[in-house]
Design a protein around this motif. Sequence first.
Motif, PDB file in Angstrom:
ATOM      1  N   ALA A 125      81.707 -31.477 -28.915  1.00 19.64           N
ATOM      2  CA  ALA A 125      80.349 -30.988 -28.670  1.00 19.64           C
ATOM      3  C   ALA A 125      79.338 -31.799 -29.492  1.00 19.64           C
ATOM      4  N   TYR A 126      79.710 -32.142 -30.719  1.00 21.16           N
ATOM      5  CA  TYR A 126      78.843 -32.954 -31.564  1.00 21.16           C
ATOM      6  C   TYR A 126      78.687 -34.362 -30.983  1.00 21.16           C
ATOM      7  N   ALA A 127      79.795 -34.936 -30.498  1.00 17.61           N
ATOM      8  CA  ALA A 127      79.726 -36.267 -29.877  1.00 17.61           C
ATOM      9  C   ALA A 127      78.868 -36.236 -28.622  1.00 17.61           C
ATOM     10  N   TRP A 128      78.962 -35.159 -27.847  1.00 12.63           N
ATOM     11  CA  TRP A 128      78.130 -35.017 -26.649  1.00 12.63           C
ATOM     12  C   TRP A 128      76.648 -34.929 -27.036  1.00 12.63           C
ATOM     13  N   ALA A 129      76.339 -34.121 -28.049  1.00  9.19           N
ATOM     14  CA  ALA A 129      74.944 -33.965 -28.472  1.00  9.19           C
ATOM     15  C   ALA A 129      74.383 -35.287 -29.001  1.00  9.19           C
ATOM     16  N   CYS A 130      75.171 -36.010 -29.781  1.00  6.53           N
ATOM     17  CA  CYS A 130      74.724 -37.324 -30.284  1.00  6.53           C
ATOM     18  C   CYS A 130      74.481 -38.285 -29.132  1.00  6.53           C
ATOM     19  N   ALA A 131      75.354 -38.262 -28.139  1.00  2.53           N
ATOM     20  CA  ALA A 131      75.180 -39.142 -26.979  1.00  2.53           C
ATOM     21  C   ALA A 131      73.905 -38.782 -26.221  1.00  2.53           C
ATOM     22  N   MET A 132      73.610 -37.508 -26.093  1.00  2.48           N
ATOM     23  CA  MET A 132      72.396 -37.096 -25.375  1.00  2.48           C
ATOM     24  C   MET A 132      71.135 -37.548 -26.135  1.00  2.48           C
ATOM     25  N   VAL A 133      71.162 -37.449 -27.451  1.00  8.40           N
ATOM     26  CA  VAL A 133      70.023 -37.907 -28.246  1.00  8.40           C
ATOM     27  C   VAL A 133      69.863 -39.423 -28.099  1.00  8.40           C
ATOM     28  N   LEU A 134      70.964 -40.145 -28.155  1.00  9.36           N
ATOM     29  CA  LEU A 134      70.923 -41.594 -27.987  1.00  9.36           C
ATOM     30  C   LEU A 134      70.396 -41.982 -26.604  1.00  9.36           C
ATOM     31  N   VAL A 135      70.855 -41.307 -25.575  1.00  8.26           N
ATOM     32  CA  VAL A 135      70.386 -41.586 -24.210  1.00  8.26           C
ATOM     33  C   VAL A 135      68.889 -41.321 -24.105  1.00  8.26           C
ATOM     34  N   ALA A 136      68.437 -40.213 -24.647  1.00 10.75           N
ATOM     35  CA  ALA A 136      67.010 -39.892 -24.602  1.00 10.75           C
ATOM     36  C   ALA A 136      66.198 -40.949 -25.345  1.00 10.75           C
ATOM     37  N   PHE A 137      66.700 -41.397 -26.478  1.00 10.28           N
ATOM     38  CA  PHE A 137      66.001 -42.419 -27.252  1.00 10.28           C
ATOM     39  C   PHE A 137      65.914 -43.735 -26.482  1.00 10.28           C
ATOM     40  N   VAL A 138      67.013 -44.148 -25.858  1.00  5.91           N
ATOM     41  CA  VAL A 138      67.022 -45.400 -25.095  1.00  5.91           C
ATOM     42  C   VAL A 138      66.087 -45.303 -23.896  1.00  5.91           C
ATOM     43  N   ILE A 139      66.114 -44.184 -23.216  1.00  2.00           N
ATOM     44  CA  ILE A 139      65.226 -44.011 -22.057  1.00  2.00           C
ATOM     45  C   ILE A 139      63.770 -44.016 -22.493  1.00  2.00           C
ATOM     46  N   ARG A 140      63.494 -43.419 -23.622  1.00  2.00           N
ATOM     47  CA  ARG A 140      62.117 -43.421 -24.117  1.00  2.00           C
ATOM     48  C   ARG A 140      61.666 -44.843 -24.465  1.00  2.00           C
ATOM     49  N   LEU A 141      62.543 -45.614 -25.105  1.00  2.00           N
ATOM     50  CA  LEU A 141      62.202 -47.007 -25.396  1.00  2.00           C
ATOM     51  C   LEU A 141      61.962 -47.803 -24.111  1.00  2.00           C
ATOM     52  N   PHE A 180      77.758 -41.595 -17.847  1.00  3.60           N
ATOM     53  CA  PHE A 180      78.016 -40.395 -18.638  1.00  3.60           C
ATOM     54  C   PHE A 180      79.218 -39.587 -18.154  1.00  3.60           C
ATOM     55  N   PRO A 181      79.479 -39.473 -16.837  1.00  2.00           N
ATOM     56  CA  PRO A 181      80.697 -38.736 -16.437  1.00  2.00           C
ATOM     57  C   PRO A 181      81.986 -39.361 -16.976  1.00  2.00           C
ATOM     58  N   GLU A 182      82.040 -40.671 -17.072  1.00  2.62           N
ATOM     59  CA  GLU A 182      83.221 -41.320 -17.648  1.00  2.62           C
ATOM     60  C   GLU A 182      83.345 -40.993 -19.134  1.00  2.62           C
ATOM     61  N   TYR A 183      82.220 -40.963 -19.833  1.00  2.04           N
ATOM     62  CA  TYR A 183      82.204 -40.587 -21.247  1.00  2.04           C
ATOM     63  C   TYR A 183      82.666 -39.138 -21.409  1.00  2.04           C
ATOM     64  N   ALA A 184      82.228 -38.271 -20.507  1.00  2.00           N
ATOM     65  CA  ALA A 184      82.632 -36.866 -20.578  1.00  2.00           C
ATOM     66  C   ALA A 184      84.129 -36.709 -20.344  1.00  2.00           C
ATOM     67  N   LYS A 185      84.706 -37.503 -19.451  1.00  3.51           N
ATOM     68  CA  LYS A 185      86.152 -37.452 -19.224  1.00  3.51           C
ATOM     69  C   LYS A 185      86.909 -37.835 -20.487  1.00  3.51           C
ATOM     70  N   ILE A 186      86.415 -38.835 -21.186  1.00  2.00           N
ATOM     71  CA  ILE A 186      87.057 -39.254 -22.438  1.00  2.00           C
ATOM     72  C   ILE A 186      86.983 -38.135 -23.468  1.00  2.00           C
ATOM     73  N   LEU A 187      85.836 -37.475 -23.549  1.00  2.00           N
ATOM     74  CA  LEU A 187      85.686 -36.380 -24.501  1.00  2.00           C
ATOM     75  C   LEU A 187      86.622 -35.223 -24.172  1.00  2.00           C
ATOM     76  N   VAL A 188      86.731 -34.873 -22.901  1.00  2.00           N
ATOM     77  CA  VAL A 188      87.591 -33.756 -22.512  1.00  2.00           C
ATOM     78  C   VAL A 188      89.058 -34.091 -22.777  1.00  2.00           C
TER      79      VAL A 188
END
Length: 96
Positions: free
Chosen positions: A38-54, A74-82
Amino acid sequence: FRTKLVLDVKEADEPSTIRWHDLSDRHWDRSLKMLLTAYAWACAMVLVAFVIRLCRYRSATFAAYAIAFFNSAFPEYAKILVNFESHPSEGRRQTS
């Protein structure tokens, strides 16, 4: 017994859906793995938001490309997390 006690019974999982190597994991280990994912997912979401904002400051087109890329990646990343998490059965893995 019949009027005072209600049994909570559920159907057992099929033997082919049981993840036998994850059955020996303790509840604490399972919870810790889920917390870390869950922490890795939240960090990834913050990173994605930051990159999109840039990208948005650079150009709306760059932002659109970044959103399209992350929507496909992101779905591939989610599969790795699960796969990192511990699940006693395939049904619980699919709901995660």
